[in-house]
Design a protein around this motif. Sequence first.
Motif, mmCIF file in Angstrom:
data_model
loop_
_atom_site.group_PDB
_atom_site.id
_atom_site.type_symbol
_atom_site.label_atom_id
_atom_site.label_comp_id
_atom_site.label_asym_id
_atom_site.label_seq_id
_atom_site.Cartn_x
_atom_site.Cartn_y
_atom_site.Cartn_z
ATOM 1 N N GLU A 1 36.396 33.603 71.487
ATOM 2 C CA GLU A 1 35.629 33.035 72.601
ATOM 3 C C GLU A 1 36.567 32.543 73.694
ATOM 4 N N GLY A 2 37.738 32.063 73.300
ATOM 5 C CA GLY A 2 38.707 31.567 74.282
ATOM 6 C C GLY A 2 39.146 32.648 75.243
ATOM 7 N N ILE A 3 39.425 33.842 74.726
ATOM 8 C CA ILE A 3 39.819 34.953 75.606
ATOM 9 C C ILE A 3 38.649 35.358 76.494
ATOM 10 N N ARG A 4 37.452 35.386 75.939
ATOM 11 C CA ARG A 4 36.269 35.734 76.741
ATOM 12 C C ARG A 4 36.114 34.764 77.905
ATOM 13 N N ASN A 5 36.236 33.476 77.639
ATOM 14 C CA ASN A 5 36.093 32.471 78.702
ATOM 15 C C ASN A 5 37.185 32.617 79.760
ATOM 16 N N THR A 6 38.400 32.957 79.305
ATOM 17 C CA THR A 6 39.502 33.152 80.257
ATOM 18 C C THR A 6 39.233 34.337 81.173
ATOM 19 N N LEU A 7 38.713 35.432 80.613
ATOM 20 C CA LEU A 7 38.408 36.595 81.438
ATOM 21 C C LEU A 7 37.282 36.302 82.427
ATOM 22 N N ILE A 8 36.306 35.533 82.001
ATOM 23 C CA ILE A 8 35.226 35.150 82.920
ATOM 24 C C ILE A 8 35.786 34.331 84.074
ATOM 25 N N PHE B 1 48.143 30.451 73.058
ATOM 26 C CA PHE B 1 47.854 30.573 71.634
ATOM 27 C C PHE B 1 46.674 29.707 71.183
ATOM 28 N N LYS B 2 46.118 28.931 72.111
ATOM 29 C CA LYS B 2 44.862 28.238 71.809
ATOM 30 C C LYS B 2 43.685 29.212 71.789
ATOM 31 N N ILE B 3 43.847 30.333 72.470
ATOM 32 C CA ILE B 3 42.762 31.318 72.523
ATOM 33 C C ILE B 3 43.108 32.577 71.727
ATOM 34 N N THR B 4 44.203 32.516 70.970
ATOM 35 C CA THR B 4 44.652 33.656 70.171
ATOM 36 C C THR B 4 44.328 33.417 68.701
ATOM 37 N N ILE B 5 43.903 34.468 68.021
ATOM 38 C CA ILE B 5 43.692 34.390 66.577
ATOM 39 C C ILE B 5 44.649 35.379 65.922
ATOM 40 N N PRO B 6 45.780 34.915 65.365
ATOM 41 C CA PRO B 6 46.724 35.844 64.745
ATOM 42 C C PRO B 6 46.070 36.601 63.593
ATOM 43 N N SER B 7 46.432 37.869 63.438
ATOM 44 C CA SER B 7 45.755 38.732 62.468
ATOM 45 C C SER B 7 45.911 38.253 61.032
ATOM 46 N N LYS B 8 46.968 37.517 60.756
ATOM 47 C CA LYS B 8 47.137 37.029 59.383
ATOM 48 C C LYS B 8 46.054 36.019 59.010
ATOM 49 N N THR B 9 45.385 35.439 59.993
ATOM 50 C CA THR B 9 44.270 34.527 59.688
ATOM 51 C C THR B 9 43.227 35.239 58.830
ATOM 52 N N GLN B 10 42.856 36.448 59.255
ATOM 53 C CA GLN B 10 41.857 37.217 58.506
ATOM 54 C C GLN B 10 42.380 37.605 57.124
ATOM 55 N N SER B 11 43.649 38.028 57.062
ATOM 56 C CA SER B 11 44.223 38.436 55.772
ATOM 57 C C SER B 11 44.225 37.278 54.788
ATOM 58 N N TYR B 12 44.604 36.112 55.264
ATOM 59 C CA TYR B 12 44.667 34.937 54.398
ATOM 60 C C TYR B 12 43.270 34.533 53.922
ATOM 61 N N LEU B 13 42.316 34.523 54.855
ATOM 62 C CA LEU B 13 40.939 34.185 54.470
ATOM 63 C C LEU B 13 40.405 35.170 53.441
ATOM 64 N N MET B 14 40.683 36.448 53.664
ATOM 65 C CA MET B 14 40.139 37.495 52.814
ATOM 66 C C MET B 14 40.583 37.367 51.354
ATOM 67 N N VAL B 15 41.850 36.974 51.139
ATOM 68 C CA VAL B 15 42.351 36.907 49.765
ATOM 69 C C VAL B 15 41.966 35.615 49.059
ATOM 70 N N GLY B 16 41.383 34.664 49.791
ATOM 71 C CA GLY B 16 40.876 33.462 49.147
ATOM 72 C C GLY B 16 41.935 32.463 48.740
#
Length: 403
Positions: A176-183, A307-322
């Motif tokens: 959402e942060g990137i979306r708001n920045t583009l707007i 980096f307040k509007i960035t979601i590093p890809s490892k966030t998803q990897s870490y969440l996924m493995v529990g």
Amino acid sequence: MKILLISQWCYPEPDARIFKMAQILKSMGHKIQILTGFPNYPGGKIYNGYKLSFFKRQWIGGIPINRVWLFPSHDRSFIKRSFNYVSFAFTASLIGPFVIKRINIIYIYHPPATAAIPAILLKTLFHCKLIYDIQDLWPDSIIATGMVDKKCLLPMLNWFQNLIYRKADTITVISEGIRNTLIERRVPPDKIVVIWNWSIPIEKDDAASNKIDFGNKFTILFAGNHGQAQGLKTVLDAAKLLLFRRITDIQFVLLGSGSMKEELMGYAQKNNLQNVIFMDRISSDKVRLFLDAADVLLIHLINKPLFKITIPSKTQSYLMVGKPILAGVDGDTKKIIQDADAGLVFKPENVEDLVTRIMEFKNLPSERLKTMGINGKAFYESNMDIMVGVRKFLNIFENIVSK
């Protein structure tokens, strides 16, 4: 639909987006082509089994992968990195019109922004629709990481980005942060769609012989790129502070490669950081073993507004493995981890705060750590799973083709 996916990076490079997305779309009956470069990320060297040439078509799983020449590099040199980006854009633009078969949708993976150059050309030739998927906001990110510090380049970079925004039929962003920045930058709101990243499913290996053993120490693992944006010297300073306080039953494992790794290893050796273990990048099918063996998984980005509007890809990897997450981030990533109750956060580049959170983690009951991991996995499956994301993209493709 006849879909072309353009990305400078593609399997066997670390690739959570392009190839798996292509496989799923193909399984749904769509005709897929990929336009990419020769694999060299993140080390900047052509992978074993590949030989750099002007053009090579490779078929994997029935999907044609069209590879074009590029200058392999991923070091800290502005000139070399720029040549890496521009060389792919040039050869993809030159060769693309002759090797790509008729299409009605082009999907571009960004970064780098230069990947949009062949896409805009092909859109003009084939009169098709263009979806621009922004993973990393330019020029903000290359300024924040120090790749560009010449103000004279900014007007040109901003002009180029605005051109891409105008040419794209739909722009997808990861937060959402990137979306708001583009707007704020006057991109029409109805042109922008948020689709969170997914992670490639990593199978769990239950064979006892393959399990990783980090010993009896409380282990904090960072897996991924060791670049300027990750600010891993903060982690080393935290390790140094723990040793100074005579806390020796906590260790850090830094798994991966990147432009700052040698410097980080030198710093650790100079300060005799015996509680830090460096490990080379490993194949994606083995990463799960290391993630499962750690007590906590670490995310960190330097303290920059971007980096307040960035979601590093490892966030998803870490969440996924529990596994529970320790994150030195602000903004969108911090909100995800807190909303999911999947871990603890600390102030980016703040050594004292990092050490405080580490001790808080270490003193938590094992059941609480387990619950954080379960919470994170459930959040991922409901909101970020690959099928959730691909269906959202497919909905966009169908809508814009029908217009």
